[in-house]
Design a protein around this motif. Structure first.
Motif, mmCIF file in Angstrom:
data_model
loop_
_atom_site.group_PDB
_atom_site.id
_atom_site.type_symbol
_atom_site.label_atom_id
_atom_site.label_comp_id
_atom_site.label_asym_id
_atom_site.label_seq_id
_atom_site.Cartn_x
_atom_site.Cartn_y
_atom_site.Cartn_z
ATOM 1 N N GLY A 91 -19.471 75.295 114.219
ATOM 2 C CA GLY A 91 -20.831 75.261 113.701
ATOM 3 C C GLY A 91 -21.750 74.456 114.588
ATOM 4 N N SER A 92 -22.827 73.980 114.008
ATOM 5 C CA SER A 92 -23.831 73.236 114.773
ATOM 6 C C SER A 92 -24.147 71.921 114.080
ATOM 7 C CB SER A 92 -25.109 74.069 114.930
ATOM 8 O OG SER A 92 -25.682 74.353 113.664
ATOM 9 N N LEU A 93 -24.667 70.988 114.857
ATOM 10 C CA LEU A 93 -25.079 69.687 114.333
ATOM 11 C C LEU A 93 -26.391 69.297 114.988
ATOM 12 C CD1 LEU A 93 -24.677 67.082 112.748
ATOM 13 C CD2 LEU A 93 -23.297 66.219 114.650
ATOM 14 N N ARG A 94 -27.415 69.154 114.170
ATOM 15 C CA ARG A 94 -28.715 68.708 114.658
ATOM 16 C C ARG A 94 -28.813 67.207 114.468
ATOM 17 N NH1 ARG A 94 -33.171 73.211 112.603
ATOM 18 N NH2 ARG A 94 -32.338 74.966 113.822
ATOM 19 N N GLN A 119 -16.006 73.014 119.909
ATOM 20 C CA GLN A 119 -16.648 74.202 119.361
ATOM 21 C C GLN A 119 -17.984 73.894 118.686
ATOM 22 O OE1 GLN A 119 -15.320 77.143 120.066
ATOM 23 N NE2 GLN A 119 -13.717 75.990 121.113
ATOM 24 N N VAL A 120 -18.276 72.626 118.465
ATOM 25 C CA VAL A 120 -19.527 72.270 117.791
ATOM 26 C C VAL A 120 -20.694 72.384 118.771
ATOM 27 C CG1 VAL A 120 -20.830 70.432 116.650
ATOM 28 C CG2 VAL A 120 -18.397 70.736 116.148
ATOM 29 N N GLU A 121 -21.722 73.079 118.342
ATOM 30 C CA GLU A 121 -22.949 73.189 119.136
ATOM 31 C C GLU A 121 -23.868 72.033 118.738
ATOM 32 O OE1 GLU A 121 -26.714 76.256 119.774
ATOM 33 O OE2 GLU A 121 -24.908 76.928 118.738
ATOM 34 N N LEU A 122 -23.978 71.050 119.624
ATOM 35 C CA LEU A 122 -24.750 69.840 119.328
ATOM 36 C C LEU A 122 -26.173 69.972 119.845
ATOM 37 C CD1 LEU A 122 -24.677 66.936 118.208
ATOM 38 C CD2 LEU A 122 -24.055 66.186 120.506
ATOM 39 N N GLU A 123 -27.127 69.818 118.940
ATOM 40 C CA GLU A 123 -28.541 69.805 119.305
ATOM 41 C C GLU A 123 -29.040 68.368 119.162
ATOM 42 O OE1 GLU A 123 -32.786 71.349 117.534
ATOM 43 O OE2 GLU A 123 -31.055 72.697 117.362
ATOM 44 N N SER A 141 -33.512 67.797 110.938
ATOM 45 C CA SER A 141 -32.287 67.270 111.542
ATOM 46 C C SER A 141 -31.359 66.819 110.426
ATOM 47 C CB SER A 141 -32.588 66.095 112.479
ATOM 48 O OG SER A 141 -33.253 66.530 113.639
ATOM 49 N N SER A 274 -22.500 68.996 106.716
ATOM 50 C CA SER A 274 -21.676 70.012 107.349
ATOM 51 C C SER A 274 -20.357 69.403 107.802
ATOM 52 C CB SER A 274 -22.412 70.613 108.546
ATOM 53 O OG SER A 274 -22.608 69.620 109.551
ATOM 54 N N ALA A 276 -19.254 69.400 110.800
ATOM 55 C CA ALA A 276 -19.540 68.671 112.039
ATOM 56 C C ALA A 276 -20.156 67.315 111.740
ATOM 57 C CB ALA A 276 -20.469 69.496 112.925
#
Length: 289
Positions: A91-94, A119-123, A141, A274, A276
């Motif tokens: 997944g992702s983490l803002r 695998q985590v998409e970090l923003e 965020s 989440s 993440a």
């Protein structure tokens, strides 16, 4: 239809009786009978015929049996998938972070997080602490790392690091020639500090206000590294975290005053974290003071 009722129905159908079904389910026979009765009531259909000691599915029971088995299997698969969520975090983490924490606290955390959860998409964005809080408040965020001020619901602040602050000036500054100082002495010289709306500025301003002293500002800016440069060339005295100090600055021996701030994590209490975010928060605690 409840899963417990379906499980009782399948057990009775497969074992041909209520006693054997109760033994398999670790229930009493009356409890199994009650579940079957409730299921029949909800479906408005008789599911079993009692022929002496034998219990046989009715036509409705035969129709329901494969579907009940499938529903129970789907539920088991769903439960297994939920249990295994943390085994493969993606997944992702803002994340929004203050510049100071990003430079001086975050690097080892990011390195370890990337190794553990590639695998985590970090923003990641860098903002002033006060802006970071607004990003979390309005849901843009998920987490913020910042200087901590008073937190009110729905925001929740978790302290991670204690950050001592020091009065500093260039070695050539008149205040740096003194062996001991008081805030009264500093109030007669201009300062360069973070902007008035920042948590750090308020800490310094309150120290002077409590003693009824004026705070003369030569200028303000958002960036501590810029403040450090301005103080190191003798423009004014300042207040900086210990982590920023080097030979370009001299710590001023101000008696009777110890300033510090807390750095930490800000989250929204109304938001379900989440996978993440949970993993990142857990990792942060290993790097806390």
């Amino acid at each position: 239809m409840e899963l417990a009722h379906l499980a009782a129905f399948v057990a009775v159908a497969e074992h041909g009786g209520f006693s054997a079904a109760a033994e398999q389910l670790h229930l009493t026979q009356p409890a199994v009978s009650k579940r079957i009765a409730q299921l029949e009531a909800s479906l408005d259909a008789r599911l079993f015929d009692r022929l002496g000691r034998r219990v046989l599915p009715t036509e409705a029971g035969h129709l329901l049996l494969p579907r009940a088995r499938q529903l129970l299997a789907d539920a088991e698969h769903a439960q297994r998938a939920l249990r295994e969520l943390d085994l493969d975090i993606g997944g992702s983490l803002r994340l929004v972070c203050s510049h100071h924490i990003g430079l001086h606290r975050l690097p080892p955390v990011l390195r370890k997080f990337g190794e553990r959860h590639p695998q985590v998409e970090l923003e990641l964005r860098f903002l002033d602490s006060e802006q970071a809080w607004q990003e979390v408040l309005h849901g843009r965020s998920e987490l913020a790392l910042s200087t901590l001020g008073p937190a009110t619901p729905p925001l929740q602040a978790t302290r991670l690091w204690h950050d001592p602050l020091c009065f500093v000036a260039a070695a050539t500054h008149p205040l740096a020639q003194r062996k001991t100082l008081a805030l009264t002495d500093l109030s007669t010289h201009p300062a360069v500090l973070p902007d008035p709306g920042t948590f750090t500025h308020r800490i310094v301003a309150e120290a002077f206000a409590l003693r009824g002293l004026p705070l003369h500002l030569r200028m303000t800016t958002h960036y501590l590294e810029t403040i450090k440069m301005l103080a190191s060339v003798g423009l004014a005295w300042s207040v900086l975290p210990q982590t920023l100090l080097d030979r370009s600055l001299r710590v001023l021996p101000v008696r009777g005053v110890k300033l510090s701030r807390d750095l930490g994590l800000v989250a929204h209490t109304g938001r379900t974290p989440s996978r993440a975010a949970r993993a990142f928060t857990q990792l942060l605690r290993h790097y806390a003071d």
